[in-house]
Structure formats: structure tokens, C-alpha cells
Design a protein around this motif. Structure first.
Motif, short mmCIF file in Angstrom:
data_model
loop_
_atom_site.label_atom_id
_atom_site.label_comp_id
_atom_site.label_asym_id
_atom_site.label_seq_id
_atom_site.Cartn_x
_atom_site.Cartn_y
_atom_site.Cartn_z
N HIS A 31 38.04 48.18 41.49
CA HIS A 31 39.50 48.00 41.51
C HIS A 31 40.24 49.31 41.21
O HIS A 31 41.39 49.29 40.77
CB HIS A 31 39.90 46.90 40.54
CG HIS A 31 39.26 45.58 40.87
ND1 HIS A 31 39.56 44.88 42.01
CD2 HIS A 31 38.29 44.87 40.22
CE1 HIS A 31 38.83 43.77 42.05
NE2 HIS A 31 38.05 43.74 40.98
N PHE A 32 39.57 50.42 41.45
CA PHE A 32 40.25 51.72 41.33
C PHE A 32 41.37 51.81 42.35
O PHE A 32 41.23 51.37 43.50
CB PHE A 32 39.25 52.85 41.61
CG PHE A 32 38.54 53.37 40.38
CD1 PHE A 32 38.44 52.61 39.23
CD2 PHE A 32 37.95 54.63 40.40
CE1 PHE A 32 37.77 53.09 38.12
CE2 PHE A 32 37.28 55.12 39.29
CZ PHE A 32 37.19 54.36 38.16
N GLY A 33 42.47 52.41 41.95
CA GLY A 33 43.52 52.77 42.88
C GLY A 33 43.42 54.24 43.24
O GLY A 33 42.51 54.95 42.77
N SER A 34 44.35 54.73 44.02
CA SER A 34 44.29 56.12 44.46
C SER A 34 44.35 57.09 43.27
O SER A 34 43.71 58.15 43.29
CB SER A 34 45.43 56.42 45.44
OG SER A 34 46.69 56.15 44.84
N ALA A 35 45.10 56.73 42.24
CA ALA A 35 45.21 57.61 41.07
C ALA A 35 43.87 57.77 40.36
O ALA A 35 43.50 58.89 39.95
CB ALA A 35 46.25 57.06 40.10
N LEU A 63 37.12 61.83 47.66
CA LEU A 63 37.53 60.96 46.56
C LEU A 63 38.97 61.25 46.16
O LEU A 63 39.76 60.34 45.93
CB LEU A 63 36.61 61.15 45.36
CG LEU A 63 35.13 60.78 45.52
CD1 LEU A 63 34.41 61.01 44.20
CD2 LEU A 63 34.96 59.36 46.00
N GLU A 64 39.30 62.52 46.09
CA GLU A 64 40.65 62.92 45.70
C GLU A 64 41.69 62.46 46.71
O GLU A 64 42.85 62.22 46.36
CB GLU A 64 40.72 64.45 45.56
CG GLU A 64 39.91 65.00 44.41
CD GLU A 64 39.97 66.51 44.33
OE1 GLU A 64 40.37 67.02 43.28
OE2 GLU A 64 39.64 67.18 45.33
N GLU A 65 41.27 62.35 47.98
CA GLU A 65 42.20 62.02 49.05
C GLU A 65 42.07 60.59 49.55
O GLU A 65 42.53 60.26 50.65
CB GLU A 65 41.96 63.00 50.22
CG GLU A 65 42.18 64.46 49.84
CD GLU A 65 41.61 65.43 50.85
OE1 GLU A 65 41.05 64.95 51.87
OE2 GLU A 65 41.74 66.65 50.63
N ALA A 66 41.45 59.72 48.75
CA ALA A 66 41.25 58.32 49.16
C ALA A 66 42.57 57.67 49.55
O ALA A 66 43.53 57.71 48.79
CB ALA A 66 40.59 57.54 48.03
N ASP A 67 42.60 57.10 50.75
CA ASP A 67 43.85 56.50 51.23
C ASP A 67 43.85 54.99 51.02
O ASP A 67 42.84 54.38 50.65
CB ASP A 67 44.09 56.84 52.71
CG ASP A 67 42.95 56.40 53.62
OD1 ASP A 67 42.23 55.44 53.26
OD2 ASP A 67 42.77 57.01 54.68
N ALA A 68 44.98 54.37 51.28
CA ALA A 68 45.16 52.94 51.01
C ALA A 68 44.20 52.09 51.83
O ALA A 68 43.67 51.08 51.35
CB ALA A 68 46.61 52.54 51.31
N ALA A 69 43.94 52.48 53.07
CA ALA A 69 43.06 51.69 53.95
C ALA A 69 41.63 51.66 53.40
O ALA A 69 40.98 50.61 53.37
CB ALA A 69 43.08 52.27 55.36
N ALA A 70 41.13 52.82 52.97
CA ALA A 70 39.78 52.88 52.42
C ALA A 70 39.67 52.08 51.13
O ALA A 70 38.69 51.37 50.91
CB ALA A 70 39.40 54.34 52.19
N ALA A 73 39.60 48.25 51.76
CA ALA A 73 38.36 47.72 52.35
C ALA A 73 37.14 47.98 51.47
O ALA A 73 36.04 47.50 51.77
CB ALA A 73 38.15 48.33 53.73
N PHE A 74 37.32 48.71 50.39
CA PHE A 74 36.19 49.15 49.58
C PHE A 74 35.37 47.99 49.01
O PHE A 74 34.14 47.95 49.13
CB PHE A 74 36.69 50.06 48.46
CG PHE A 74 35.65 50.46 47.46
CD1 PHE A 74 34.47 51.07 47.86
CD2 PHE A 74 35.84 50.23 46.10
CE1 PHE A 74 33.52 51.45 46.93
CE2 PHE A 74 34.90 50.61 45.18
CZ PHE A 74 33.74 51.22 45.59
N GLU A 75 36.03 47.03 48.39
CA GLU A 75 35.30 45.93 47.75
C GLU A 75 34.50 45.12 48.77
O GLU A 75 33.35 44.75 48.52
CB GLU A 75 36.25 45.01 46.98
CG GLU A 75 35.53 43.90 46.23
CD GLU A 75 36.44 43.09 45.33
OE1 GLU A 75 35.95 42.19 44.64
OE2 GLU A 75 37.67 43.37 45.31
N TYR A 76 35.09 44.86 49.92
CA TYR A 76 34.39 44.11 50.97
C TYR A 76 33.13 44.85 51.40
O TYR A 76 32.05 44.26 51.51
CB TYR A 76 35.32 43.91 52.17
CG TYR A 76 34.63 43.35 53.39
CD1 TYR A 76 34.27 42.00 53.46
CD2 TYR A 76 34.34 44.17 54.48
CE1 TYR A 76 33.63 41.49 54.57
CE2 TYR A 76 33.70 43.66 55.60
CZ TYR A 76 33.35 42.33 55.64
OH TYR A 76 32.71 41.82 56.75
#
Length: 205
Positions: A31-35, A63-70, A73-76
Motif C-alpha cells: 500500500h505504498f504511495g508515490s511518496a 522506484l523514485e519515479e513510480a507513477d499512479a498506474a504502476a 496495479a501493483f497489488e494485483y
């Protein structure tokens, strides 16, 4: 005289990476967010692996540039690879890679359990979850590093983790299109390559 480049990771850095992968496979980062991803990348950037290994450096930048789409979908993708309920696309169990049938709870699992016992450890609720889950293997290594038991630490890497974790990373790369799961696989692979070189005596100052 030219300065000699230091290439061997410190104990502090090894502990950092093993703790990172332990948390990752325990699901703590689902449940990490972009921050949070950016903060993680910033921390890893300060360590030697990022500065000396181009693939690791690129992975950390991802990792530093992880966007909302990634992130969405990460948990799935994480569950498809490591948890289920369907067939695991990149099983986190050593026995899945080290017997012909590719099944868990086999002789390989018992060998890992016996190694834990030899080190004075036991998986909580032993028997409820296979002992050769990669999270438990990382926890054992952390314990051995903290206890400065270099002999058992290197022995476990050689006889267990390094015998299957590279194939595990390859299956992640084959079966995932998610930026975060692929990035963590690259980071794990490059970190373990560094560990392998250290053990083989190829990575010396």
C-alpha cells in the motif's frame, strides 16, 4: 597513486537490502504511495550498489519515479506472482525451483527447516507455511549477519538462496508487466550478484 575503488558492500548495506526484501515479500509495501516509493529510492541512492551497478541504479530511479498506474496495479500483480489464489507465476518457495515436480513442502523444505534449527531458529507456527518461503530465508540471513556468523551466512547463500533466487527473478521478469514488481526483481538480482561475487572472492578491493 590512484585511489582504489571500494566495491565490497558494508555490513550496514547488506542489512539494509535484506531488510528491504524481507519487508517486500512480507507484503509490507503493498500500500505504498508515490511518496513512499520515492523515499525508498532516495535512501537506496545513497548506498554503494546504486553507485557501482548501472542496472541497480536504473531500478532505483524507477522506484523514485513510480507513477499512479504502476502503483494501482501493483497489488494485483504481486498476488499473481507470489500469493495466489491461482498458480503462482513466480513462486517464492525454494522447493518450487529445486525439485523436478516444482512442488512445495518437499525434501528441500525440510533441509531449509533443518538449517534454521541448526542456527537456533524456528519459523513461527512451524508447519502452517512452508519454511522455504523467501521471506523466511531473508530473515535467517539477517539473523546470521547480526550475529556475525559469517560461516553459516555464506553457507546458506551457497547451498540455498543463490541456488534458486536468480530463476525466481527471471520468472518475475517473464510473467510481469508491472513496473514495480519488475524493478524489485532487477534490484534483487543485482544485489544477489554482488553477494555471489563477494562469496566467490571476485569482488575485492
Amino acid at each position: 597513486m590512484a585511489a582504489i575503488k571500494e566495491t565490497v558492500m558494508t555490513l550496514e548495506e547488506r542489512l539494509l537490502y535484506y531488510q528491504l526484501f524481507c519487508h517486500y515479500y512480507r507484503g509490507d509495501m503493498l500500500h505504498f504511495g508515490s511518496a513512499e516509493w520515492k523515499q525508498l529510492g532516495n535512501i537506496l541512492t545513497e548506498y554503494k550498489l546504486a553507485k557501482l551497478n548501472g542496472e541497480a541504479c536504473k531500478a532505483i530511479q524507477c522506484l523514485e519515479e513510480a507513477d499512479a498506474a504502476a502503483i494501482l496495479a501493483f497489488e494485483y500483480d504481486y498476488n499473481r506472482l507470489f500469493v495466489g489464489p491461482n498458480k503462482l507465476l513466480a513462486s517464492p518457495y525454494e522447493s518450487s525451483y529445486r525439485n523436478i515436480e516444482g512442488t512445495v513442502l518437499q525434501q528441500e523444505t525440510l533441509k531449509v527447516r533443518n538449517f534454521y534449527h541448526h542456527a537456533g531458529l524456528q519459523v513461527a507456527d512451524e508447519g502452517q507455511m512452508p519454511d522455504d518461503h523467501i521471506q523466511f530465508e531473508f530473515e535467517l540471513i539477517l539473523h546470521l549477519l547480526i550475529e556475525r556468523d559469517d560461516q553459516l551466512y555464506k553457507m546458506f547463500l551457497e547451498k540455498h538462496l543463490l541456488e534458486w533466487a536468480f530463476e525466481h527473478c527471471a520468472r518475475i521478469m517473464k510473467n510481469s508487466s508491472n513496473r514495480l514488481t519488475r524493478t524489485m526483481a532487477i534490484l534483487l538480482k543485482e544485489f544477489l550478484h554482488s553477494e555471489k561475487k563477494m562469496i566467490e572472492g571476485e569482488d575485492r578491493c
